[in-house]
Design a protein around this motif. Structure first.
Motif, PDB file in Angstrom:
ATOM      1  N   THR A  58     -82.718 -62.222 -20.973  1.00  7.35           N
ATOM      2  CA  THR A  58     -82.617 -63.668 -20.786  1.00  7.35           C
ATOM      3  C   THR A  58     -82.303 -64.375 -22.100  1.00  7.35           C
ATOM      4  O   THR A  58     -81.405 -65.229 -22.163  1.00  7.35           O
ATOM      5  CB  THR A  58     -83.932 -64.220 -20.205  1.00  7.35           C
ATOM      6  N   GLU A  86     -86.556 -58.179 -18.464  1.00 11.24           N
ATOM      7  CA  GLU A  86     -85.769 -59.400 -18.339  1.00 11.24           C
ATOM      8  C   GLU A  86     -85.913 -60.326 -19.550  1.00 11.24           C
ATOM      9  O   GLU A  86     -85.017 -61.116 -19.846  1.00 11.24           O
ATOM     10  CB  GLU A  86     -86.172 -60.144 -17.073  1.00 11.24           C
ATOM     11  N   PHE A 140     -79.885 -58.124 -15.093  1.00  9.91           N
ATOM     12  CA  PHE A 140     -80.560 -59.134 -14.286  1.00  9.91           C
ATOM     13  C   PHE A 140     -80.781 -58.656 -12.847  1.00  9.91           C
ATOM     14  O   PHE A 140     -81.828 -58.909 -12.245  1.00  9.91           O
ATOM     15  CB  PHE A 140     -79.737 -60.436 -14.258  1.00  9.91           C
ATOM     16  N   VAL A 198     -82.250 -67.962 -14.461  1.00 13.52           N
ATOM     17  CA  VAL A 198     -83.168 -67.403 -15.459  1.00 13.52           C
ATOM     18  C   VAL A 198     -84.415 -68.271 -15.600  1.00 13.52           C
ATOM     19  O   VAL A 198     -85.479 -67.775 -15.995  1.00 13.52           O
ATOM     20  CB  VAL A 198     -82.473 -67.198 -16.822  1.00 13.52           C
TER      21      VAL A 198
END
Length: 412
Positions: free
Chosen positions: A131, A127, A90, A31
């Motif tokens: 995250t 994302e 992801f 990440v």
């Protein structure tokens, strides 16, 4: 073992209290690279406005393509993350901005460039909430804030690297594409390998099977007011000062402004990690937004007393960038902590989308601003964030060293 996906809730205690494991470290690496690409690709929008095939009349559309796609990505993929899982999301977002990256690198006209930026930012926008949710759910309680700040700070490094590469390559579009392509390609390969190896969020697996916990209305209203206000401040001031001001007011200085502001932000992230080891989240938030407000106001005497000093202007921009990252860090921490697991990603997405909508409008609203008007507008935005931070300091709850469940059981 129990009915919750084969996992016992006791595993959450080990996650909250334990040290960072191999799987958690892989997640941090993966990440972090995602945040690097987020910053790198976000900086490409203003940097590519100097590419030879981008007409001046289309600069505004290149700039606005990123926040529009980010907003849609936040809301669309944020919902998928809560419904289908963090790891699934992801992989989806990785594919989206992988294709977007290819379009940017191989673009030969303005339309392919805008399409590439939009697709990449759609994926990276999705994302963002995933995250933050994943890190908050999977990191040890004693390291949660530090990991959130450290990982998200990599975005500033990504933007700074993009600006540095633009400066090194000069006006050569083909050379810039080669440098950008190699950097992005290496990052994408490492991300694919690490994401295949990380586990799904244990907290998401367990709590997706449970009835949604409720927040009382007063709690939800206070949380949303604070989070949206902080988001408006940080999203708009970063975007307007680091990304938009250059193309509008200082076209030839655009790479330098992007680089300098993001170096300040990167330094602010390092400072923020050390601060979190010594003070609580509410204090950190208040200091960050007060500092940002004061340093923004400092532009006023600079304009009045030494209006032609580029060095003084860039120095203040650098210092404001430090506080910009501290304010970003405070918001990054509070967003995943103040929403329950079952709609954490969507809650974060709604907050961020609210700020992005105002940012999109501001790109066109500030297009005809003078420098003085531009700086006063940003000072007002910092004032909003400071008021929200002060309200949270007085009326909010302290989140440090509490599990996510304990935070959402608070009544204040």
């Amino acid at each position: 073992m129990n009915r919750f996906g084969g996992l016992d809730k006791g595993i959450l205690k080990s996650i909250d209290e334990g040290k960072i494991s191999r799987h958690q470290l892989l997640a941090i690496v993966s990440v972090s690279l995602g945040m690097f690409l987020w910053g790198f690709l976000l900086a490409l929008a203003p940097l590519t406005t100097r590419w030879s095939f981008v007409p001046q009349s289309m600069v505004g559309y290149v700039l606005v393509s990123a926040p529009v796609a980010l907003t849609i990505g936040n809301l669309t993929v944020g919902k998928l993350s809560d419904g289908y899982g963090r790891k699934y999301t992801f992989m989806l977002t990785l594919a989206l901005y992988g294709v977007g990256t290819l379009l940017i690198v191989f673009s030969e006209n303005i339309y392919t460039l805008i399409a590439g930026i939009a697709l990449a930012e759609f994926g990276l926008g999705g994302e963002e909430p995933t995250t933050l949710a994943y890190l908050a759910e999977m990191m040890p309680i004693k390291r949660r804030e530090e990991v959130l700040v450290g990982v998200t700070n990599i975005a500033n490094l990504g933007a700074a690297v993009a600006a540095a590469l633009a400066l090194v390559t000069g006006m050569s579009v083909n050379l810039q594409k080669e440098f950008f392509g190699v950097t992005l390609g290496v990052a994408l390969i490492i991300m694919l390998v690490t994401r295949l190896m990380i586990p799904e969020s244990y907290r998401w697996i367990i709590f997706k099977h449970e009835p949604s916990g409720g927040l009382n209305l007063s709690n939800l209203r206070l949380r949303l007011f604070i989070l949206v206000s902080l988001a408006i401040t940080i999203v708009l001031t970063y975007a307007l000062l680091a990304l938009v001001m250059g193309p509008y007011l200082f076209p030839t200085l655009t790479p330098w402004i992007v680089l300098l502001y993001n170096i300040g932000e990167t330094l602010g992230g390092v400072v923020g990690i050390f601060m979190f080891r010594r003070i609580k989240v509410k204090q950190f938030t208040l200091i960050s937004y007060l500092g940002g407000f004061v340093t923004m106001l400092a532009f006023i005497p600079q304009i009045l007393l030494i209006p032609h000093s580029l060095l003084a202007f860039l120095l203040l921009l650098f210092v404001n960038g430090i506080f910009g990252e501290l304010g970003w860090a405070a918001r990054i921490i509070l967003e995943p902590e103040l929403f329950p697991t079952k709609f954490r990603s969507m809650g974060i997405a709604v907050v961020r989308a609210s700020a992005y909508v105002i940012y999109i409008a501001s790109i066109f609203f500030t297009a005809s601003f003078t420098l003085n008007e531009y700086l006063l507008y940003n000072a007002g935005l910092w004032g909003l964030g400071f008021v929200a931070a002060l309200v949270w300091y007085i009326a909010g709850t302290e989140t440090r060293f509490k599990t996510l469940e304990q935070i959402n059981e608070e009544r204040y």
